[in-house]
Design a protein around this motif. Structure first.
Motif, PDB file in Angstrom:
ATOM      1  N   HIS A  79       0.832  -1.212   0.000  1.00  0.00           N
ATOM      2  CA  HIS A  79       0.000   0.000   0.000  1.00  0.00           C
ATOM      3  C   HIS A  79       0.866   1.262   0.000  1.00  0.00           C
ATOM      4  O   HIS A  79       0.578   2.215  -0.722  1.00  0.00           O
ATOM      5  CB  HIS A  79      -0.961  -0.014   1.201  1.00  0.00           C
ATOM      6  CG  HIS A  79      -2.164  -0.896   0.987  1.00  0.00           C
ATOM      7  ND1 HIS A  79      -3.176  -1.040   1.901  1.00  0.00           N
ATOM      8  CD2 HIS A  79      -2.515  -1.674  -0.070  1.00  0.00           C
ATOM      9  CE1 HIS A  79      -4.094  -1.869   1.416  1.00  0.00           C
ATOM     10  NE2 HIS A  79      -3.705  -2.277   0.238  1.00  0.00           N
ATOM     11  N   ARG A 141      -3.729  -4.126  17.444  1.00  0.00           N
ATOM     12  CA  ARG A 141      -3.326  -2.872  18.090  1.00  0.00           C
ATOM     13  C   ARG A 141      -2.194  -2.185  17.334  1.00  0.00           C
ATOM     14  O   ARG A 141      -2.218  -0.978  17.135  1.00  0.00           O
ATOM     15  CB  ARG A 141      -2.883  -3.189  19.529  1.00  0.00           C
ATOM     16  CG  ARG A 141      -2.364  -2.010  20.326  1.00  0.00           C
ATOM     17  CD  ARG A 141      -1.873  -2.490  21.707  1.00  0.00           C
ATOM     18  NE  ARG A 141      -1.307  -1.432  22.492  1.00  0.00           N
ATOM     19  CZ  ARG A 141      -1.969  -0.664  23.340  1.00  0.00           C
ATOM     20  NH1 ARG A 141      -3.248  -0.852  23.511  1.00  0.00           N
ATOM     21  NH2 ARG A 141      -1.360   0.283  24.020  1.00  0.00           N
ATOM     22  N   THR A 143      -1.278  -2.714  14.222  1.00  0.00           N
ATOM     23  CA  THR A 143      -1.505  -2.552  12.780  1.00  0.00           C
ATOM     24  C   THR A 143      -2.469  -1.406  12.498  1.00  0.00           C
ATOM     25  O   THR A 143      -2.281  -0.656  11.550  1.00  0.00           O
ATOM     26  CB  THR A 143      -2.078  -3.854  12.172  1.00  0.00           C
ATOM     27  OG1 THR A 143      -1.187  -4.936  12.438  1.00  0.00           O
ATOM     28  CG2 THR A 143      -2.253  -3.721  10.663  1.00  0.00           C
ATOM     29  N   GLY A 144      -3.502  -1.267  13.337  1.00  0.00           N
ATOM     30  CA  GLY A 144      -4.596  -0.327  13.054  1.00  0.00           C
ATOM     31  C   GLY A 144      -4.366   1.070  13.585  1.00  0.00           C
ATOM     32  O   GLY A 144      -3.323   1.685  13.377  1.00  0.00           O
ATOM     33  N   SER A 145      -5.388   1.574  14.303  1.00  0.00           N
ATOM     34  CA  SER A 145      -5.354   2.927  14.860  1.00  0.00           C
ATOM     35  C   SER A 145      -5.902   2.864  16.286  1.00  0.00           C
ATOM     36  O   SER A 145      -6.811   2.070  16.544  1.00  0.00           O
ATOM     37  CB  SER A 145      -6.226   3.844  14.001  1.00  0.00           C
ATOM     38  OG  SER A 145      -6.324   5.118  14.578  1.00  0.00           O
ATOM     39  N   PRO A 146      -5.386   3.684  17.227  1.00  0.00           N
ATOM     40  CA  PRO A 146      -4.449   4.801  17.073  1.00  0.00           C
ATOM     41  C   PRO A 146      -2.966   4.434  17.164  1.00  0.00           C
ATOM     42  O   PRO A 146      -2.130   5.301  16.921  1.00  0.00           O
ATOM     43  CB  PRO A 146      -4.826   5.696  18.265  1.00  0.00           C
ATOM     44  CG  PRO A 146      -5.273   4.743  19.322  1.00  0.00           C
ATOM     45  CD  PRO A 146      -5.943   3.609  18.593  1.00  0.00           C
ATOM     46  N   TYR A 147      -2.627   3.164  17.549  1.00  0.00           N
ATOM     47  CA  TYR A 147      -1.221   2.870  17.844  1.00  0.00           C
ATOM     48  C   TYR A 147      -0.470   2.167  16.720  1.00  0.00           C
ATOM     49  O   TYR A 147       0.716   1.876  16.858  1.00  0.00           O
ATOM     50  CB  TYR A 147      -1.129   2.015  19.122  1.00  0.00           C
ATOM     51  CG  TYR A 147      -1.801   2.660  20.306  1.00  0.00           C
ATOM     52  CD1 TYR A 147      -1.275   3.822  20.869  1.00  0.00           C
ATOM     53  CD2 TYR A 147      -2.967   2.133  20.857  1.00  0.00           C
ATOM     54  CE1 TYR A 147      -1.897   4.433  21.940  1.00  0.00           C
ATOM     55  CE2 TYR A 147      -3.599   2.738  21.937  1.00  0.00           C
ATOM     56  CZ  TYR A 147      -3.056   3.891  22.468  1.00  0.00           C
ATOM     57  OH  TYR A 147      -3.671   4.508  23.525  1.00  0.00           O
ATOM     58  N   CYS A 150      -1.225   1.834  10.415  1.00  0.00           N
ATOM     59  CA  CYS A 150      -2.223   2.602   9.636  1.00  0.00           C
ATOM     60  C   CYS A 150      -2.274   4.039  10.143  1.00  0.00           C
ATOM     61  O   CYS A 150      -2.260   4.991   9.353  1.00  0.00           O
ATOM     62  CB  CYS A 150      -3.615   1.974   9.749  1.00  0.00           C
ATOM     63  SG  CYS A 150      -3.787   0.393   8.917  1.00  0.00           S
ATOM     64  N   ALA A 151      -2.348   4.200  11.471  1.00  0.00           N
ATOM     65  CA  ALA A 151      -2.353   5.543  12.039  1.00  0.00           C
ATOM     66  C   ALA A 151      -1.044   6.255  11.710  1.00  0.00           C
ATOM     67  O   ALA A 151      -1.030   7.450  11.374  1.00  0.00           O
ATOM     68  CB  ALA A 151      -2.572   5.480  13.546  1.00  0.00           C
ATOM     69  N   GLN A 153       0.926   5.914   9.122  1.00  0.00           N
ATOM     70  CA  GLN A 153       0.904   6.396   7.736  1.00  0.00           C
ATOM     71  C   GLN A 153      -0.066   7.564   7.588  1.00  0.00           C
ATOM     72  O   GLN A 153       0.186   8.506   6.825  1.00  0.00           O
ATOM     73  CB  GLN A 153       0.503   5.237   6.815  1.00  0.00           C
ATOM     74  CG  GLN A 153       0.582   5.541   5.336  1.00  0.00           C
ATOM     75  CD  GLN A 153       2.009   5.713   4.832  1.00  0.00           C
ATOM     76  OE1 GLN A 153       2.941   5.138   5.381  1.00  0.00           O
ATOM     77  NE2 GLN A 153       2.189   6.544   3.818  1.00  0.00           N
ATOM     78  N   ALA A 154      -1.178   7.523   8.320  1.00  0.00           N
ATOM     79  CA  ALA A 154      -2.195   8.584   8.199  1.00  0.00           C
ATOM     80  C   ALA A 154      -1.681   9.932   8.696  1.00  0.00           C
ATOM     81  O   ALA A 154      -2.188  10.975   8.276  1.00  0.00           O
ATOM     82  CB  ALA A 154      -3.466   8.188   8.942  1.00  0.00           C
ATOM     83  N   TRP A 155      -0.678   9.924   9.592  1.00  0.00           N
ATOM     84  CA  TRP A 155      -0.094  11.201  10.023  1.00  0.00           C
ATOM     85  C   TRP A 155       0.467  11.974   8.843  1.00  0.00           C
ATOM     86  O   TRP A 155       0.557  13.203   8.880  1.00  0.00           O
ATOM     87  CB  TRP A 155       0.998  10.983  11.086  1.00  0.00           C
ATOM     88  CG  TRP A 155       0.430  10.832  12.468  1.00  0.00           C
ATOM     89  CD1 TRP A 155       0.429   9.707  13.241  1.00  0.00           C
ATOM     90  CD2 TRP A 155      -0.243  11.839  13.237  1.00  0.00           C
ATOM     91  NE1 TRP A 155      -0.212   9.938  14.431  1.00  0.00           N
ATOM     92  CE2 TRP A 155      -0.627  11.246  14.461  1.00  0.00           C
ATOM     93  CE3 TRP A 155      -0.564  13.181  13.012  1.00  0.00           C
ATOM     94  CZ2 TRP A 155      -1.316  11.943  15.458  1.00  0.00           C
ATOM     95  CZ3 TRP A 155      -1.254  13.882  14.003  1.00  0.00           C
ATOM     96  CH2 TRP A 155      -1.614  13.266  15.205  1.00  0.00           C
TER      97      TRP A 155
ATOM     98  N   LEU B 108      -6.219   3.997   3.860  1.00  0.00           N
ATOM     99  CA  LEU B 108      -5.940   3.731   5.279  1.00  0.00           C
ATOM    100  C   LEU B 108      -7.220   3.524   6.088  1.00  0.00           C
ATOM    101  O   LEU B 108      -7.214   2.782   7.081  1.00  0.00           O
ATOM    102  CB  LEU B 108      -5.111   4.873   5.870  1.00  0.00           C
ATOM    103  CG  LEU B 108      -3.712   5.002   5.254  1.00  0.00           C
ATOM    104  CD1 LEU B 108      -3.058   6.314   5.672  1.00  0.00           C
ATOM    105  CD2 LEU B 108      -2.842   3.810   5.647  1.00  0.00           C
ATOM    106  N   VAL B 115      -8.744  -4.061  10.134  1.00  0.00           N
ATOM    107  CA  VAL B 115      -8.006  -4.408  11.356  1.00  0.00           C
ATOM    108  C   VAL B 115      -8.909  -4.277  12.582  1.00  0.00           C
ATOM    109  O   VAL B 115      -8.897  -5.145  13.478  1.00  0.00           O
ATOM    110  CB  VAL B 115      -6.760  -3.500  11.501  1.00  0.00           C
ATOM    111  CG1 VAL B 115      -6.084  -3.737  12.843  1.00  0.00           C
ATOM    112  CG2 VAL B 115      -5.784  -3.755  10.355  1.00  0.00           C
TER     113      VAL B 115
END
Lengths: 291, 291
Positions: A79, A141, A143-147, A150-151, A153-155, B108, B115
């Motif tokens: 991705h 935890r 892999t996703g968000s907030p930690y 994905c999170a 990369q979203a920053w 994302l 996730v």
């Protein structure tokens, strides 16, 4: 069995599962290409090293944890390489997935690898369902968000960036997943293993920053100088070259010092020491923690 | 508590978890927008209806299963709407995620929802770790490849399409997930519940084909006539309008007939009957199983 063999065999089983029977051929090719031949497999090796240090009491669960982490890592690279992110044409010295197979298959390859990571954990559930449920929670935890990544990369889509949250989520998360999941796979307490993962993640980020500045595209198998191109923060820019190398040594020293007391503590120290040697760019290895 | 309340509360908890603390604000907005306000929530309602029919012996596990299925569904819509797939500007009457937030956040958001689906299952593990491990396996099976919606979508990148595999994976999979996961959440055997999910999935596909032909964009909240635009197979094109309606009725009849013997069998029949009424486009309801 060498760690590398355990990792490759479990990854092979996972990709065999995802490409079995009636799977669409183009997706199958892309899934295989995204995972094999691999990179350094640093995260799954760290995971299995911690599982061994904690007694390796459920080897199949540890193998599943290590492979799941690598599948997430490979999926995130697919991705991240896409035109809407890094627009990278090369990955591990060959065309990136979106270049070789197009954007739709790139999106679906990443999605499928994320899903296959969780499926790989579930495959090991018969041996220890309680440990597998905890591993699913940890993998999600980080892999996703907030930690998670994905999170992280979203920053990069924000105008004001929380740099600490960005680095911890984008790079640190999967190393923390590696140490904590290795511990849980062997029935140990994950909380004690957070710091080791976080410190190795930080070291990896600094090493990555160094490579982006001092290595050639041929050495890395992907474009260099990308942090400057995308105006991303880089430790060399912040601390200077010598400062960044000194910082890398300090962080790696702290990583080794943070290893909790466990049956395989001495061996794990040696593994982390060896990993640290591989982290630094070859041009700089005389100046790093290698000695 | 009404099923709808159980579903919305569990989805709220999941999105709260993903948007907590230091999560990047733009991603948080997109995650919320992708899940709320929802569509018909047909899949999670089916999941909870089956869980109830099987005794609802672990309600929190059933809630997690239902929400996990809806999170996957919402995530898949976000990715499917992207320019490289359907390039849809509208979803549920408002701008699609990529239109409102850009392609990177759309990728994302889909990843994070996938996730979070697994994280939602893991959150319920304390109550029944063995059931949760089985739910993770089922959710992964019907999300990834070769049997899940990722494989289903990937068939659209092939020049020669296995139509049966395509429909079963793209539309059928999440309905099979709904019935089987509802059963497993209540400790029942998932194999007995495969056929009900498969038949409802088939009915949904036919109903979707009908809506794409007979409904207006204002009614659907998304563009119509898309099957013709993208040269996708459509039951109305294959069977004619009357033929497609008759086929829908036959499939729904078969679905009700396939319900396994279970404590709440009669009530589940009524639920499926009511769902079937909602499936058909309003213009055609006098001709469908609604009678």
């Amino acid at each position: 069995m060498p760690l590398q063999t355990r990792i490759e065999q479990t990854l092979n089983s996972a990709i065999d599962r995802a490409t079995a029977n009636s799977a669409p051929p183009y997706l199958c090719q892309a899934l295989h290409s995204a995972v094999f031949p691999g990179g350094a497999r640093i995260r799954p090796q760290l995971c299995l090293s911690v599982a061994q240090a904690c007694g390796d009491t459920a080897p199949n669960v540890a193998n599943a944890a290590a492979a799941a982490i690598e599948l997430i890592h490979c999926g995130s690279l697919v991705h991240d390489d896409m035109p809407c992110f890094d627009d990278a044409a090369l990955r591990r010295g060959k065309p990136s997935i979106h270049k070789a197979f197009g954007d739709p298959i790139a999106v679906l390859t990443g999605d499928t690898l994320i899903v296959q990571a969780f499926e790989t954990l579930a495959q090991a559930a018969d041996e220890a369902p309680d440990r597998v449920a905890k591993l699913v929670a940890l993998l999600a935890r980080y892999t996703g968000s907030p930690y998670g990544i994905c999170a992280g990369q979203a920053w990069e889509s924000e105008s004001e960036v929380d740099l600490r949250a960005y680095h911890q989520a984008k790079t640190g998360a999967m190393f923390i997943a590696a140490t904590q999941m290795g511990a849980v796979a062997s029935g140990a307490d994950p909380y004690l293993w957070h710091e080791l993962g976080a410190r190795i993640g930080e070291a990896f980020q600094v090493a990555d920053d160094l490579r982006d500045v001092v290595c050639s595209e041929a050495e890395l198998g992907k474009p260099t100088g990308q942090d400057a191109v995308h105006a991303r923060p880089n430790a060399v820019q912040r601390l200077g070259l010598d400062g960044a190398v000194a910082h890398l040594n300090n962080v790696l020293g702290g990583a080794i010092a943070s290893i909790p007391s466990c049956p395989g503590e001495a061996q794990l120290c040696a593994v982390i020491h060896a990993t640290s040697q591989r982290l630094a760019p070859t041009q700089l290895q005389n100046n790093t923690a290698a000695e």
